[in-house]
Design an enzyme around this catalytic site. Structure first.
Site, mmCIF file in Angstrom:
data_model
loop_
_atom_site.group_PDB
_atom_site.id
_atom_site.type_symbol
_atom_site.label_atom_id
_atom_site.label_comp_id
_atom_site.label_asym_id
_atom_site.label_seq_id
_atom_site.Cartn_x
_atom_site.Cartn_y
_atom_site.Cartn_z
ATOM 1 N N ASP A 218 3.031 0.012 2.047
ATOM 2 C CA ASP A 218 2.166 0.760 2.949
ATOM 3 C C ASP A 218 2.161 -0.011 4.270
ATOM 4 O OD1 ASP A 218 0.072 2.527 3.876
ATOM 5 O OD2 ASP A 218 -1.323 0.889 3.482
ATOM 6 N N ASP B 32 -3.074 -1.134 0.138
ATOM 7 C CA ASP B 32 -4.432 -1.679 0.199
ATOM 8 C C ASP B 32 -5.535 -0.637 0.167
ATOM 9 O OD1 ASP B 32 -5.760 -1.763 3.439
ATOM 10 O OD2 ASP B 32 -3.916 -0.733 2.930
#
Length: 622
Positions: free
Chosen positions: A314, A515
């Protein structure tokens, strides 16, 4: 009732008691103390009943050849030792099995709190507008086509389309984007996202189980269900080990006319060292990783990490810090320097609640610029602000906002804006008294260790991929900065899952690193999920197999090396245990070992396995 008794006996306190009784059984007779009842009976009861329960349960419920397990062979050996009166040998094999089960449970227990937290994010009510009146109703009563009003600070209860109003929406739960997204009539809003500024009216398009947030929850549940626990190596070989052990014991007993030799063969044939090989190595590796701020939740994750050939990242909060900072202050007016431009813009934005405005003010304060009190402050949601500073009329906002206020943007300014967009930066144009005088650009900050980490992974023949909810230009810019060539942008959670599934379909073993809440389904779907533990959401951490508690992504290459070493250690331990078993079986057939001395040799093999695994704990992998 039977299961409760079994769980109680298999627990750590009772297993410790069983171990103490086994020591007494071996030591007391050798010091001249003879008790009326052999203490090993206690070990047989404490560790033997759970062993018998497991063996019978697998025979009844496991399919096909998996009915034959290591528990079955050890149970047979235990009863054989009891039959000839060697209680120490019976207790020893059962106790070693109990220790292995405890170690394995310690490495594979997984918390379920993350899914509960994700479910708690689902809105419970919404403000429906019917016949010109507002009424708060439970979210489950909202139906497709209902008109809903969402005020600033409220959570969007269903997916919908804005009918009236303008605002900025925090979509980080769905896309991971660090910036609120400006929304106006005709734009789509997602369930679970947060309305930050203006009031909006929306028409519900997807409700209940069809909403984006419910799909997110469902994807995490489905991915969790697909995760099968790692099969124990001892059980993989039990299908041939049990018949071989029985055959060798029978041949030895018949050939020598000595039942003791047959029982000794069964005792030493027990795969206790084999049972210990995997959990002890994994426990040592997990301890090693913990010292480096890496939390590994299961042995399966550690084993799979060594096989990973593709790592998907990500962007926001993973490759970057997920925090916007001013990157450029550019003046278009020759008589206005950058410091004066920043002073005017920060003074005007001082009363703004928008994250971009707050970042500009924070940057000005960091540079110790004294700000002035603004007057006539006005904010237009999703566009910009106007204010009066030192007698000057200021506008701070996007290009559309300046056009609506009658301020033209020069070709030079437009070219600068495009250049900043290509660099993945957000821009705030500044106009003074009707003239566009400059632009302030803001950008997420790339982690300093990101580039070196990607280079190390490339050197380890590991592919890297970027999966992000950010726009394509932003994604391409940051990917180029760290050296990632495979980029997928504008992704919702289901798109990330789809991309990972596509990579896996092409034979890749994928590790996902993220996250945010939006990363949870992808973390579950990947072969291994790694979450940024310090700043990452609790849901992402719970969904992941591994958590980086210091948010140090430079630990990823270390993780791969540690995993590879752990797998090699397990293979070495298995090889050693098999060699010791072969030697012990030979000595048993020759009559050089009896059940008690065979159990001690058998125990020594188990100790060697534990010592080899322990070496992992202090090994250097940097």
């Amino acid at each position: 009732m039977l299961k409760r008794i079994n769980d109680f006996l298999a627990g750590l306190p009772m297993t410790i008691i069983g171990g103490v009784l086994l020591v007494f059984s071996f030591a007391l007779p050798r010091t001249g103390v003879n008790l009326p009842v052999d203490p090993a009976w206690g070990t047989v009861v404490i560790s033997g009943i759970p062993l018998l329960y497991l063996a019978v349960w697998r025979i009844i419920y496991n399919p096909g050849i998996s009915k034959i397990s290591s528990a079955l062979l050890i149970t047979i050996a235990m009863f054989a030792a009891i039959a000839i009166g060697d209680l120490f040998a019976a207790g020893e094999v059962a106790f070693i099995m109990a220790i292995g089960a405890l170690l394995e449970d310690a490495t594979t227990n997984r918390a379920k709190k993350g899914l509960k937290k994700l479910i708690s994010l689902a809105p419970t009510q919404g403000r429906r507008i019917r016949d010109g009146k507002e009424e708060m109703i439970p979210a489950e009563k909202i139906v497709k086509g209902d008109m809903l009003r969402i005020l600033p600070g409220e959570t969007v209860p269903v997916d919908g389309v804005i009918v009236s109003g303008e605002t900025s929406v925090d979509q980080s739960i769905m896309t991971g984007e660090s910036l609120p997204v400006d929304k106006a009539a005709g734009d789509t809003v997602f369930c679970g996202t947060i309305n930050r500024f203006g009031a909006i009216d929306i028409r519900a398009t997807k409700v209940g189980e069809d909403s984006s947030l419910q799909k997110l929850i469902r994807m995490v549940q489905e991915a969790e269900d697909k995760k099968a626990p790692m099969a124990r190596i001892a059980d993989r070989v039990a299908s041939w080990l049990v018949p071989v052990a029985m055959l060798v014991a029978a041949i030895a007993g018949i050939a020598t006319q000595d039942i003791v030799r047959a029982v000794t063969v069964l005792v030493v044939f027990c795969p206790c060292a084999l049972v210990l090989a995997t959990p002890t190595a994994i426990m040592a590796a997990i301890g090693q990783a913990t010292k480096h701020g890496v939390i590994i939740k299961s042995g399966e994750a550690l084993e799979k990490m060594g096989k990973v050939d593709t790592i998907a990242f990500d962007k926001t909060g993973t490759l970057t810090y997920g925090k916007l900072e001013v990157s450029d202050v550019l003046s278009f007016a020759p008589d206005l320097d950058e410091e004066k431009l920043l002073y005017l813009a920060a003074s005007a934005e001082a009363k703004s609640e928008h994250p971009l405005g707050k970042a500009i003010v924070a940057y000005a304060k960091k540079r110790d610029l004294p700000l002035s009190e603004s007057a006539a402050f006005q904010m237009t949601s999703g566009k910009g602000i106007s204010a009066e500073v030192d007698g000057c009329q200021l506008l701070c906002g996007n290009e559309k906002y300046l056009h609506e206020c009658g301020v033209s943007v020069t070709a030079n300014a437009a070219g600068t804006l495009e250049k900043l967009r290509l660099q993945g930066k957000a821009s705030i144009l500044v106009a003074v008294n009707g003239q566009c005088v400059g632009v302030i650009a803001l950008s997420d900050v790339l982690r300093s260790e990101a580039s070196a980490m990607v280079q190390k992974l490339t050197a380890m023949q590991t592919n890297t991929v970027l999966l992000t909810g950010d726009n394509q230009k932003t994604a391409d810019y940051f990917a180029a900065q760290v050296g990632i060539r495979e980029v997928y942008a504008d992704l919702l959670p289901e798109d990330k899952v789809g991309n990972i599934a596509a990579l896996q379909k092409h034979g890749r073993n994928v590790c996902m690193i993220g996250d945010g809440v939006n990363d949870a389904p992808a973390l579950k779907t990947a072969s291994v999920g790694v979450a940024m533990g310090s700043m990452g959401s609790d849901i992402a951490v719970e969904a992941a197999d591994i958590a980086l508690m210091s948010d140090d992504i430079s630990k990823i290459p270390y993780l791969k090396r540690l995993s590879g070493a752990t797998v090699k250690t397990i293979k070495l331990s298995i090889t050693l245990s098999m060699c010791i078993n072969f030697l012990a079986v030979t000595l048993s057939v020759l009559g050089l070992l009896n059940p008690t001395t065979g159990a001690l040799v058998h125990n020594a093999g188990s100790c060697f396995v534990v010592l080899i695994a322990a070496l992992l704990y202090d090994r250097k992998f940097e």
